[in-house]
Design a protein around this motif. Sequence first.
Motif, mmCIF file in Angstrom:
data_model
loop_
_atom_site.group_PDB
_atom_site.id
_atom_site.type_symbol
_atom_site.label_atom_id
_atom_site.label_comp_id
_atom_site.label_asym_id
_atom_site.label_seq_id
_atom_site.Cartn_x
_atom_site.Cartn_y
_atom_site.Cartn_z
ATOM 1 N N MET A 238 43.115 40.830 36.859
ATOM 2 C CA MET A 238 42.198 40.674 37.985
ATOM 3 C C MET A 238 42.824 39.822 39.080
ATOM 4 S SD MET A 238 38.609 39.930 36.016
ATOM 5 C CE MET A 238 38.042 40.946 34.655
ATOM 6 N N LEU A 239 43.543 38.779 38.678
ATOM 7 C CA LEU A 239 44.170 37.891 39.652
ATOM 8 C C LEU A 239 45.288 38.615 40.394
ATOM 9 C CD1 LEU A 239 44.227 35.069 40.842
ATOM 10 C CD2 LEU A 239 45.752 34.368 39.001
ATOM 11 N N PRO B 136 42.967 41.811 42.916
ATOM 12 C CA PRO B 136 41.571 41.393 43.039
ATOM 13 C C PRO B 136 40.579 42.544 43.201
ATOM 14 C CG PRO B 136 42.989 40.002 44.388
ATOM 15 C CD PRO B 136 43.844 41.134 43.893
ATOM 16 N N LEU C 274 39.220 34.110 42.619
ATOM 17 C CA LEU C 274 39.777 34.415 41.304
ATOM 18 C C LEU C 274 40.861 33.422 40.897
ATOM 19 C CD1 LEU C 274 39.907 38.318 41.495
ATOM 20 C CD2 LEU C 274 38.285 36.896 40.224
ATOM 21 N N ALA D 178 38.536 30.816 39.376
ATOM 22 C CA ALA D 178 37.537 31.232 38.396
ATOM 23 C C ALA D 178 38.082 31.336 36.978
ATOM 24 C CB ALA D 178 36.939 32.573 38.806
ATOM 25 N N CYS E 102 32.486 30.442 37.554
ATOM 26 C CA CYS E 102 32.204 31.876 37.574
ATOM 27 C C CYS E 102 32.191 32.375 39.008
ATOM 28 C CB CYS E 102 30.860 32.157 36.905
ATOM 29 S SG CYS E 102 30.429 33.914 36.848
ATOM 30 N N GLU F 242 35.406 36.977 31.047
ATOM 31 C CA GLU F 242 36.444 36.050 31.463
ATOM 32 C C GLU F 242 37.366 36.705 32.483
ATOM 33 O OE1 GLU F 242 38.520 34.264 28.238
ATOM 34 O OE2 GLU F 242 36.704 33.499 27.286
ATOM 35 N N ARG F 243 37.836 35.917 33.416
ATOM 36 C CA ARG F 243 38.793 36.404 34.409
ATOM 37 C C ARG F 243 40.144 36.626 33.752
ATOM 38 N NH1 ARG F 243 43.455 34.387 35.893
ATOM 39 N NH2 ARG F 243 42.703 32.394 36.683
ATOM 40 N N THR F 244 40.702 37.809 33.906
ATOM 41 C CA THR F 244 41.980 38.150 33.276
ATOM 42 C C THR F 244 43.126 38.023 34.278
ATOM 43 O OG1 THR F 244 41.848 40.496 33.853
ATOM 44 C CG2 THR F 244 40.769 39.790 31.796
ATOM 45 N N HIS G 191 35.649 32.786 34.882
ATOM 46 C CA HIS G 191 34.791 33.922 34.547
ATOM 47 C C HIS G 191 34.452 34.690 35.819
ATOM 48 C CE1 HIS G 191 34.367 31.308 31.060
ATOM 49 N NE2 HIS G 191 33.820 32.301 30.389
ATOM 50 N N VAL G 192 34.033 35.932 35.628
ATOM 51 C CA VAL G 192 33.677 36.804 36.748
ATOM 52 C C VAL G 192 32.373 37.514 36.424
ATOM 53 C CG1 VAL G 192 34.355 38.823 38.105
ATOM 54 C CG2 VAL G 192 36.088 37.173 37.390
#
Length: 232
Positions: A219-220, A223, A195, A198, A33, A214-216, A200-201
Amino acid sequence: MFDAIQIDQLWKFYGDYAAVRDFTLSVPEDACCALIGRNGAGKTTLLRVLAGLSRFDRGTVRLFGEPPRKQTTRRQIGFLGHGIGVYEDLTARENLYFFARIAGLKTNSSLIDSSLERVGLARVSGMPVRQFSRGMHQRLALARAFLHSPKILVLDEPFTALDDHAIAALTELLHEARKAGATILISTHQLREALTIASHVALIENGRLRFSGERTPEMLEDPALLYRMNLE
């Protein structure tokens, strides 16, 4: 899969100031996370509570169902904080031997050698730490945090002062730790690096949780997306 880290309605005060406010977060076992937020948001305070280094005022904190300040729990935590906490007058090798004994590990030279090799310090293992650069200090602190194969890694700004090669090595270490079953909570301003690792965030602002999930892929790719979505 159950939650390795469970924080419920956590409050932490410094005098009348609430550095962490009614904070609730769950991190699943084997997850990584990324805890993100601006300076002063409460990230470091929260991580110190999780590592058992700081008491809190209200709420509950459980690591694999146990309080973080319990001795058996603390032995399962690998912590990297701002202070780094290595001994300047000892060599890199002596530092790791010392921490190995504190952690109750057998002083195995192959374990020490492997740890120093993984963070790129094998060639300077006999050098007093006072001669190290800031980045070398950070690498040694990371070797210490990983030394006892902890079940939970709590890392505060681990990419600080690291060059690109060291960042890549740390990223690999974190991937290996997750594969071995570790749960990771990492705080950083270097969003892209965090990220990438990760699963999760969690976003913290003024001590409060503003978002978790959850990191999508979005997001990557961007950022700063979380800040624009939640902090404007």
